[in-house]
Motif scaffolding. Structure first.
Motif, mmCIF file in Angstrom:
data_model
loop_
_atom_site.group_PDB
_atom_site.id
_atom_site.type_symbol
_atom_site.label_atom_id
_atom_site.label_comp_id
_atom_site.label_asym_id
_atom_site.label_seq_id
_atom_site.Cartn_x
_atom_site.Cartn_y
_atom_site.Cartn_z
ATOM 1 N N UNK A 404 0.842 -1.194 0.000
ATOM 2 C CA UNK A 404 0.000 0.000 0.000
ATOM 3 C C UNK A 404 0.881 1.248 0.000
ATOM 4 N N UNK A 405 0.636 2.110 -0.966
ATOM 5 C CA UNK A 405 1.423 3.325 -1.120
ATOM 6 C C UNK A 405 0.668 4.537 -0.589
ATOM 7 N N UNK A 406 1.362 5.394 0.102
ATOM 8 C CA UNK A 406 0.837 6.716 0.467
ATOM 9 C C UNK A 406 1.804 7.753 -0.097
ATOM 10 N N UNK A 407 1.269 8.827 -0.688
ATOM 11 C CA UNK A 407 2.158 9.775 -1.377
ATOM 12 C C UNK A 407 2.656 10.897 -0.485
ATOM 13 N N UNK A 408 3.670 11.557 -0.977
ATOM 14 C CA UNK A 408 4.022 12.883 -0.482
ATOM 15 C C UNK A 408 3.392 13.882 -1.435
ATOM 16 N N UNK A 409 2.706 14.886 -0.905
ATOM 17 C CA UNK A 409 2.074 15.900 -1.742
ATOM 18 C C UNK A 409 3.088 17.014 -2.008
ATOM 19 N N UNK A 410 3.413 17.208 -3.284
ATOM 20 C CA UNK A 410 4.394 18.229 -3.664
ATOM 21 C C UNK A 410 3.744 19.581 -3.912
ATOM 22 N N UNK A 411 2.484 19.558 -4.332
ATOM 23 C CA UNK A 411 1.724 20.802 -4.444
ATOM 24 C C UNK A 411 0.241 20.516 -4.353
#
Length: 533
Positions: A404-411
């Motif tokens: 399961x992937x969770x992202x980093x929000x860049x914008x």
């Protein structure tokens, strides 16, 4: 980066209106200083004819393909445009009506024909559009204007003449291909497309087209499928608009926006059906990431990456880290609701307050970073596998074997999208990088150009009141050593100005204006394109 500009005058409506092609290039009035090394052609594709006779085209991706060219030579700039003579365009002009069904506009049988010929028209099979309004790119020594069907159109990049229509099905086992291929330094082209096989089997084929041949033969004749990726649903492939490529891996994101194959095959026997009617959303699948090795090409079936639902149209970049990770940066739209549902011309040509109101119900855009671990063996369940110090993205092994992937929000900004992304492609494709350039959409209206530092999340913005730019293309300074040493080229429309269309040249480092080349004509919206030195 959030846009504070309002658009009560609704000047953006002008970029969605029909224009005429030009008989010859027209000179531009230059203000500022265009770099002396910048000599070549900016080629852009987009819709230019928004109605035929009394029949309007309904969707942003329906207008007939218009190719644009800004030529920069010896300190002078000219602008030229011509309609591509596709079957869809020629037949529409001949019969003065919509003859071939487009993305969101249905074609009806000629009302002047008798009832029997109209009846058989419905059951003659699917007549696929060749309306190549999305992008243009080189294959070998030739240039092709493309959409997302199996038809691509060879054009002359100098005269803008239409040369011939090419059916990819004659060369490759694909039912269509994206308008966003990847190109290696030697000219090898990679792309991805859906494939409907025997017994209604379904897969995604990654294809390879070799560079220009020494024997002058057509590279398409030597094209091949290099690897096949499975579909998570047998009769419902995901919509594919782009994919990722690193030095050693293909990255494919399978999203919950689906093409119902049975609907698609039966749509042309239903009066008034369009491509848009064949899309549906899978509300439970989320989003899957698939990996395949590049050389030798092999699908990594053991790597099952999953995350929450989002729409994806444009990959920004993907690269490998020596610690055993693939970093994937994407322009995403939260959820499974199809963003194209909000791009009907009736919606985006509304008055400003109505445009804003409609956008409030649409998916929220975000630039996200996902990290895919390559070594997934002998790991603990529930433990974050990502050990990169510079990102908060996570990857956790679940009991069913999926990660399961969770992202980093860049914008992220409310109703503010960073879209149509570009990078210093020749230097950074598949490599760790710092800068992405994009078109800023304010409630779906393109009103700014943005530079994003994907490492620090710092942004720079070019914006001018009542100006509507297009996707910014990065052109590096010859001999440059810095990633962002170059210029950005964008076609901008400023309705009401004495010269309402212009080529904007920005310093890519500072995002400050170097020059503009203005022409006395409105230029409709363009989608994608390329710079030809």
């Amino acid at each position: 980066m959030v846009s504070r500009l309002e658009h009560p005058a609704a000047g953006y409506k002008k970029i969605f209106e029909t224009v005429e092609e030009l008989n010859e290039p027209i000179p531009a009035k230059i203000t500022g200083d265009i770099p002396s090394w910048l000599g070549g052609s900016l080629l852009r594709m987009g819709p230019g004819l928004f109605e035929v006779g009394d029949e309007p085209f309904h969707h942003l991706f329906d207008g007939q393909a218009l190719i644009h060219k800004f030529d920069l030579k010896d300190g002078q700039v000219t602008y030229y445009r011509r309609f591509i003579r596709t079957d869809a365009y020629v037949r529409a002009m001949t019969e003065n009506r919509v003859v071939i069904t487009e993305f969101g506009t249905a074609a009806y049988p000629d009302p002047c024909k008798n009832i029997f010929s109209r009846f058989f028209t419905y059951f003659r099979g699917i007549e696929v559009t060749d309306n190549c309004l999305v992008n243009i790119y080189p294959i070998g020594e030739d240039f092709y204007a493309v959409t997302e069907t199996n038809y691509i159109t060879k054009v002359d990049p100098d005269s803008l003449e239409t040369l011939k229509r090419v059916d990819l099905c004659k060369y490759l086992s694909v039912n269509g291909a994206t308008a966003h291929p990847h190109t290696d330094a030697d000219g090898t082209v990679y792309n991805i497309g859906n494939c409907f096989g025997k017994n209604m089997s379904l897969a995604y084929n990654i294809v390879k087209i070799p560079p220009a041949q020494k024997d002058q033969s057509d590279p398409l004749e030597k094209s091949q499928v290099v690897v096949q990726l499975p579909s998570s649903e047998r009769l419902k492939p995901s919509y594919v608009h782009s994919f990722g490529l690193t030095d050693n891996y293909f990255v494919f994101v399978e999203q919950p926006v689906k093409i119902n194959l049975l609907k698609f095959l039966s749509a042309w026997s239903v009066r008034g059906a369009t491509y848009m009617d064949c899309f549906e959303s899978n509300e439970s699948m989320g989003t899957w990431f698939h990996l395949a090795t590049k050389d030798p090409a092999e699908y990594l079936s053991s790597h099952k990456f999953r995350t929450s639902a989002f729409n994806i149209f444009h990959h920004i970049n993907a690269y490998e880290e020596v610690e055993g990770f693939i970093v994937v940066d994407l322009c995403t739209w939260k959820g499974y609701d199809f963003v194209y549902n909000y791009l009907y011309l009736a919606n985006i040509k509304e008055e400003w307050e109505e445009v804003k109101k409609a956008a409030m119900t649409a998916p929220q855009p975000e630039v996200r970073r996902y990290v895919l671990p390559l070594d997934i063996h002998r790991v603990e369940q529930g433990k974050n596998l990502v050990s990169l110090s510079y990102t908060t993205a996570t990857a956790v092994l679940h009991s069913d074997g999926t990660i399961w992937l969770e992202p980093e929000v860049l914008f992220s900004g409310p109703r503010q999208a960073f879209e149509f992304p570009q990078i210093n492609y020749s230097l950074c494709r598949g490599k760790k990088y710092s800068f992405a350039y994009g078109l800023g959409l304010n409630h779906f209206i393109p009103d700014r150009i943005v530079k994003l530092n994907v490492q620090t999340k710092e942004t720079w913005v070019w914006q001018e009141e009542e100006c509507y730019p297009s996707e910014p293309l990065f052109v590096p300074t010859p001999g440059a050593t810095e990633e962002d040493d170059g210029v950005l080229l964008s076609i901008v429309v400023k309705p009401g100005a004495e010269r309402p269309g212009f080529l904007l040249v920005l310093d890519a480092m500072k995002l400050t204006e170097l020059a503009r080349a203005e022409v006395d004509t409105i230029i409709p919206v363009t989608l994608h394109g390329m710079y030809k030195p």
